[in-house]
Design a protein around this motif. Structure first.
Motif, short mmCIF file in Angstrom:
data_model
loop_
_atom_site.label_atom_id
_atom_site.label_comp_id
_atom_site.label_asym_id
_atom_site.label_seq_id
_atom_site.Cartn_x
_atom_site.Cartn_y
_atom_site.Cartn_z
N UNK A 1 82.18 -12.79 -63.67
CA UNK A 1 83.31 -12.99 -62.53
C UNK A 1 84.19 -11.61 -62.58
N UNK A 2 84.37 -10.86 -63.83
CA UNK A 2 84.84 -9.68 -63.64
C UNK A 2 84.35 -8.52 -62.97
N UNK A 3 82.90 -8.48 -63.16
CA UNK A 3 82.26 -7.59 -62.68
C UNK A 3 82.02 -7.91 -61.05
N UNK A 4 82.05 -8.79 -60.68
CA UNK A 4 81.42 -9.51 -59.36
C UNK A 4 80.22 -9.91 -59.16
N UNK A 5 79.61 -10.19 -60.38
CA UNK A 5 78.17 -10.59 -60.35
C UNK A 5 77.93 -12.03 -60.76
N UNK A 6 79.08 -12.74 -60.87
CA UNK A 6 79.02 -14.28 -61.13
C UNK A 6 78.51 -15.00 -59.71
N UNK A 7 77.40 -15.69 -60.00
CA UNK A 7 76.82 -16.35 -58.55
C UNK A 7 77.95 -17.08 -58.19
N UNK A 8 77.81 -17.45 -56.63
CA UNK A 8 78.50 -17.96 -55.63
C UNK A 8 78.58 -19.57 -56.10
N UNK A 9 77.47 -19.92 -56.72
CA UNK A 9 77.37 -21.51 -57.26
C UNK A 9 76.90 -21.34 -58.64
N UNK A 10 77.69 -22.08 -59.59
CA UNK A 10 77.35 -22.14 -60.74
C UNK A 10 77.56 -23.55 -61.19
#
Length: 163
Positions: free
Chosen positions: A107-116
């Motif tokens: 999330x911090x790096x902006x790589x968390x998928x939009x749907x988890x």
């Protein structure tokens, strides 16, 4: 429009009975179904933050894992959004600390998928051993079917074929 890329992540410690549920579910899914091109699968075991590079470019993340709560052993559990970190607050093992950190860093790096989404089951036994407990083993196929339905809702079902 961004191309859909789905990651199915089976996690857990297979040396601790039901703690290895996510890995067992992923193995069962892969043994019975062929993955479409937009879906990749990883046995994440207890890798924690070492899984971070696999998050890059993923739009949907489906995690298979044992989920501790106040349910009977073998009860199916689906978590999404803020329910995921809340559920991970009750740690079953060290890998869940890693999973919580993995999601936070992504999330911090902006790589968390939009749907988890997490699909799992209430464990019955967390003692050392290589086999799932009877109540969890009895519902393993139901967990795999739930994961397949989730993937279908994400648009991957038409490409899933049973071996």
């Amino acid at each position: 429009m961004m191309e859909r890329r789905i990651l199915v992540l089976g996690i857990g410690n297979i040396l601790v009975q039901d703690e290895g549920l996510g890995v067992c579910a992923l193995e069962r899914l892969q043994a019975s179904h062929r993955l479409p091109s937009e879906v990749s699968a990883i046995d994440g075991g207890t890798m924690g933050l070492d899984l971070l590079p696999y998050m890059d470019g993923i739009t949907h993340l489906l995690i298979l894992d044992a989920v501790h709560g106040s349910r009977p052993p073998g009860a199916l559990v689906r978590l999404e959004g803020e329910a995921i970190p809340a559920a991970l607050a009750m740690k079953l093992s060290v890998h869940q600390i890693g999973l919580q950190e993995l999601l936070a860093v992504a999330r911090f790096q902006g790589t968390l998928p939009g749907r988890v989404v997490v699909w799992g089951m209430q464990p019955g036994c967390l003692e050392p051993g290589l086999k799932l407990s009877d109540p969890v083993e009895a519902r393993l196929d139901e967990l795999v079917e739930a994961a397949l339905r989730e993937l279908g809702e994400w648009g991957a079902a038409s490409a899933w074929t049973q071996w």
